[in-house]
Design an enzyme around this catalytic site. Sequence first.
Site, PDB file in Angstrom:
ATOM      1  N   SER A 149       0.870  -1.184   0.000  1.00  0.00           N
ATOM      2  CA  SER A 149       0.000   0.000   0.000  1.00  0.00           C
ATOM      3  C   SER A 149       0.902   1.227   0.000  1.00  0.00           C
ATOM      4  O   SER A 149       2.078   1.142   0.397  1.00  0.00           O
ATOM      5  CB  SER A 149      -0.855  -0.001   1.268  1.00  0.00           C
ATOM      6  OG  SER A 149      -1.508   1.234   1.455  1.00  0.00           O
ATOM      7  N   TYR A 162      -2.407  -1.233  10.357  1.00  0.00           N
ATOM      8  CA  TYR A 162      -2.301  -1.373   8.895  1.00  0.00           C
ATOM      9  C   TYR A 162      -0.953  -0.827   8.395  1.00  0.00           C
ATOM     10  O   TYR A 162      -0.265  -1.467   7.599  1.00  0.00           O
ATOM     11  CB  TYR A 162      -3.473  -0.627   8.259  1.00  0.00           C
ATOM     12  CG  TYR A 162      -3.638  -0.814   6.773  1.00  0.00           C
ATOM     13  CD1 TYR A 162      -4.363  -1.890   6.255  1.00  0.00           C
ATOM     14  CD2 TYR A 162      -3.091   0.093   5.869  1.00  0.00           C
ATOM     15  CE1 TYR A 162      -4.531  -2.046   4.891  1.00  0.00           C
ATOM     16  CE2 TYR A 162      -3.262  -0.056   4.504  1.00  0.00           C
ATOM     17  CZ  TYR A 162      -3.992  -1.126   4.014  1.00  0.00           C
ATOM     18  OH  TYR A 162      -4.168  -1.280   2.655  1.00  0.00           O
TER      19      TYR A 162
END
Length: 267
Positions: A149, A162
């Site tokens: 990401s 995350y």
Amino acid sequence: MAVDYHLEGQVAVVTGSTSGIGHAMAAALAGQGVSVVLNGFGEAAKIEADRAAMQAAAAANARVLYHGADMTKPAEIADLVAFAHKELGRLDILVNNAGVQHVAPVDEFPEARWDAIIGINLSSVFHATKHALPLMKAGGRGRIVNIASAHGLVASPFKSAYVAAKHGVVGFTKSCALEVARSGITVNAICPGYVKTPLVEMQIADQAKARGIPMDRVVDEVILAAQPNRSFVGYEQLAGLLLYLVSDAGGSVTGAALSIDGGWTAA
Ligand code: NAD
């Protein structure tokens, strides 16, 4: 005319491919004649309908199968990789894509959500890679693509688990790439900005709660504000990068964390 990446006859496992990015990646591979093992959660009838639709659209003799391994369970991950090898005879491509999100301040972050995010987003990448590597080494070639990401490179508030997991994925990618650099195997991370998938739709709602603002303001002021081009990343754009990486043309790209984020991490 569609580009031919010369992948026909190869075999791929795509984790978390019953939805969103993973589903798009699996469909792109099957469209190139790659046999694919789908994985992920969902309602059984919908999973089977999606699998059959992908099988019907697959090129050449590609087969599309499904395995329901839970990415928090190492033994089930081992079984997923073994299933691909047993049913399809080889393993050329592993796309570590399964991922979940939870948005909350650190001092309110539920321990169980922390453990689930680290397990699914980071540890499953290790477990699947560990079992895939011997098969790829035996074949003399392999492609591992980890869907990290932009949050593998930079941070945002309220996403500590995350961000930690995705930074971990980028680090794991580099270390693993160095280990197998002379085995014909490449290991790379794709670092997307925002893609409009169910995971992001949920985040929009969660961010609205965490910040106390309406959802349309979250999209304008939080989500797309991070991307200088003010556009969501498209599935076909991600698929194009994946197909390049797994093709022979991508053979010298390894250990890379490739941004596809509308300029987000350039800032
Ligand atoms: P999604 O929610 O649409 O899909 C997630 C997939 O993972 C689903 O198939 C789900 O069933 C599967 N999954 C979840 N928990 C699982 C488990 N325990 N075992 C097996 N499968 C499980 O999400 P998405 O947006 O397509 O995200 C896919 C990947 O892309 C994730 O790793 C995510 O972090 C990453 N990513 C997404 C975006 C974005 O904007 N959507 C941006 C950057 C990175």
